[in-house]
Design a protein around this motif. Structure first.
Motif, PDB file in Angstrom:
ATOM      1  N   GLU A 223       0.829  -1.204   0.000  1.00 34.43           N
ATOM      2  CA  GLU A 223       0.000   0.000   0.000  1.00 34.43           C
ATOM      3  C   GLU A 223       0.863   1.253   0.000  1.00 34.43           C
ATOM      4  O   GLU A 223       0.595   2.221  -0.728  1.00 34.43           O
ATOM      5  N   TYR A 224       1.899   1.254   0.825  1.00 35.01           N
ATOM      6  CA  TYR A 224       2.785   2.421   0.894  1.00 35.01           C
ATOM      7  C   TYR A 224       3.466   2.656  -0.453  1.00 35.01           C
ATOM      8  O   TYR A 224       3.568   3.793  -0.918  1.00 35.01           O
ATOM      9  N   THR A 225       3.937   1.589  -1.080  1.00 35.50           N
ATOM     10  CA  THR A 225       4.604   1.721  -2.374  1.00 35.50           C
ATOM     11  C   THR A 225       3.656   2.279  -3.424  1.00 35.50           C
ATOM     12  O   THR A 225       4.022   3.163  -4.217  1.00 35.50           O
ATOM     13  N   ARG A 226       2.425   1.801  -3.420  1.00 32.10           N
ATOM     14  CA  ARG A 226       1.440   2.303  -4.384  1.00 32.10           C
ATOM     15  C   ARG A 226       1.129   3.776  -4.137  1.00 32.10           C
ATOM     16  O   ARG A 226       0.994   4.559  -5.078  1.00 32.10           O
TER      17      ARG A 226
ATOM     18  N   GLY B 187       5.356  -0.114  11.391  1.00 32.32           N
ATOM     19  CA  GLY B 187       6.158   1.091  11.212  1.00 32.32           C
ATOM     20  C   GLY B 187       5.833   1.827   9.935  1.00 32.32           C
ATOM     21  O   GLY B 187       6.527   2.765   9.563  1.00 32.32           O
ATOM     22  N   LEU B 188       4.767   1.394   9.244  1.00 27.87           N
ATOM     23  CA  LEU B 188       4.369   2.035   7.984  1.00 27.87           C
ATOM     24  C   LEU B 188       3.058   2.808   8.101  1.00 27.87           C
ATOM     25  O   LEU B 188       2.695   3.538   7.179  1.00 27.87           O
ATOM     26  N   GLY B 189       2.358   2.631   9.219  1.00 25.80           N
ATOM     27  CA  GLY B 189       1.033   3.224   9.350  1.00 25.80           C
ATOM     28  C   GLY B 189       1.017   4.731   9.179  1.00 25.80           C
ATOM     29  O   GLY B 189       0.214   5.277   8.409  1.00 25.80           O
ATOM     30  N   LEU B 190       1.897   5.425   9.879  1.00 25.78           N
ATOM     31  CA  LEU B 190       1.921   6.886   9.794  1.00 25.78           C
ATOM     32  C   LEU B 190       2.453   7.351   8.441  1.00 25.78           C
ATOM     33  O   LEU B 190       2.020   8.390   7.928  1.00 25.78           O
TER      34      LEU B 190
END
Length: 365
Positions: free
Chosen positions: A202-205, A330-333
């Motif tokens: 999701e972060y990468t997208r 560690g990716l939520g924010l």
């Protein structure tokens, strides 16, 4: 319009010719004036007039022109030397850049005129190259950290899954109760692994702007109220209370509801996890002329000031221990920040001894 450096250099050389001619005439006049003054006031220097008179008598106009030519040549060489000395500095700087010495920690002095323009352009070039080099180093460091963090966070639950499945495969359990315990732990770790992979994807997208937002009018007050209702039981189980404060019952924004819910779910979950000691989570909505600010506030232990600037970086955790999974992926924010920025808003955090508030600012409809 771009400055024509070559044409300006030609004009500068022509100006140097004219200036040298005028300066040579001035110097020649001053030379004769000084010679007459010295010989009239100091009889011992009268021989200078004799030598000068003899020279002019024998050469006439040619002698005058010769003296003027010598002075003219001297002034012209001096003016050209000044100009080309500056060009030499520019050339040295460009040569260092061409040799790969990009860490230029000095600036060429910028003066008025054509050389000043050239020096300014070279200074800007060196600054841009330095910035590009710094950005490349940061990108390389970020990439290395990403690889290290992903490898560590994937290996930790995977090791547990493999370990417990290995015990089951080798009949390393005493009874069915212990078998179920092993299966439960392996399933829990695999779920965490699944969540991490989903968060990373999701972060990468989001970072590569491959997700299209499904924008629609949303009443932010109503949405956050419903979200608190959904969290009523988890908050109660955690021994916490919640509250929603808004001066208006309707605050409309244009947003992707699913993405925005994910942001506030993450903020509320973090408030429950790290602010449990405060026993309360509050959401406050402040409607302004052009935007709206939604704050998620907890009253637990403050975030250290040294961690605040990096809180929205990927894989950054206030708890530096990476052996515990209680802190999430560690990716939520980082994902939340990307989502809010895609909505044209901002997200920041304030933390002190009294409270910690995550503030989301979004444009109003």
């Amino acid at each position: 319009m771009k400055d024509n450096i070559a044409a300006r250099l030609v004009w500068r050389s022509l100006l140097n010719l004219i200036a040298s001619s005028v300066l040579a005439l001035v110097c020649l006049s001053l030379l004769f004036a000084v010679a007459f003054f010295m010989t009239n006031n100091f009889p011992s220097l009268y021989f200078i007039r004799s030598v000068g008179g003899a020279f002019l008598n024998n050469t006439g106009t040619v002698g005058m022109v010769f003296l003027w030519g010598v002075l003219f040549l001297g002034w012209y060489l001096l003016l050209q030397w000044v100009m080309f000395t500056s060009i030499g500095k520019v050339n040295d700087a460009i040569g260092r850049i061409a040799d790969g010495q990009l860490d230029l920690n000095y600036q060429i002095p910028v003066r008025s005129g054509v050389i000043g323009i050239l020096a300014g352009n070279v200074n800007r070039l060196s600054n841009r190259l330095q910035q590009a080099l710094d950005e490349e180093r940061r990108a390389e460091q970020t990439k290395n950290e990403l690889i290290t963090n992903v490898s560590h966070d994937l290996r930790t639950p995977l090791t547990s899954v493999v370990g417990y499945l290995g015990l089951i495969d080798q009949d390393g359990y005493r009874d069915e109760v212990e078998l179920r315990q092993y299966v439960s732990i392996a399933y829990e770790k695999s779920q965490r692994l699944h969540d991490l992979i989903n968060d990373l994807f999701e972060y990468t997208r989001m970072r590569h702007d491959t997700i299209a937002l499904r924008l629609a009018p949303i009443n932010l007050v109503e949405m956050l109220g419903q979200l608190l209702v959904q969290y009523h039981m988890p908050l109660q189980e955690a021994g916490m209370e919640s509250g929603l404060a808004s001066a208006e019952t309707t605050v409309m924004i244009q947003a992707d509801a699913a993405k925005l819910v994910r942001v506030f779910e993450n903020l509320i979950s973090n408030a429950m996890l790290y602010g449990k000691e405060g026993k309360r989570v509050d959401i406050a909505i402040h409607s302004r002329e052009r935007d709206v600010v939604a704050e998620v506030v907890n009253y637990g232990e403050p975030i250290p000031a040294v961690d605040l600037p990096y809180l929205f970086d990927r894989f950054y955790r206030v708890d530096k221990s990476r052996t515990q999974w209680s802190g999430g992926s560690g990716l939520g924010l980082a994902i939340s920040k990307s989502i809010i920025e895609k909505h044209g808003g901002t997200i920041d955090v304030v933390s002190n001894a009294e409270y910690t508030a995550f503030r989301v600012t979004l444009p109003k409809l």
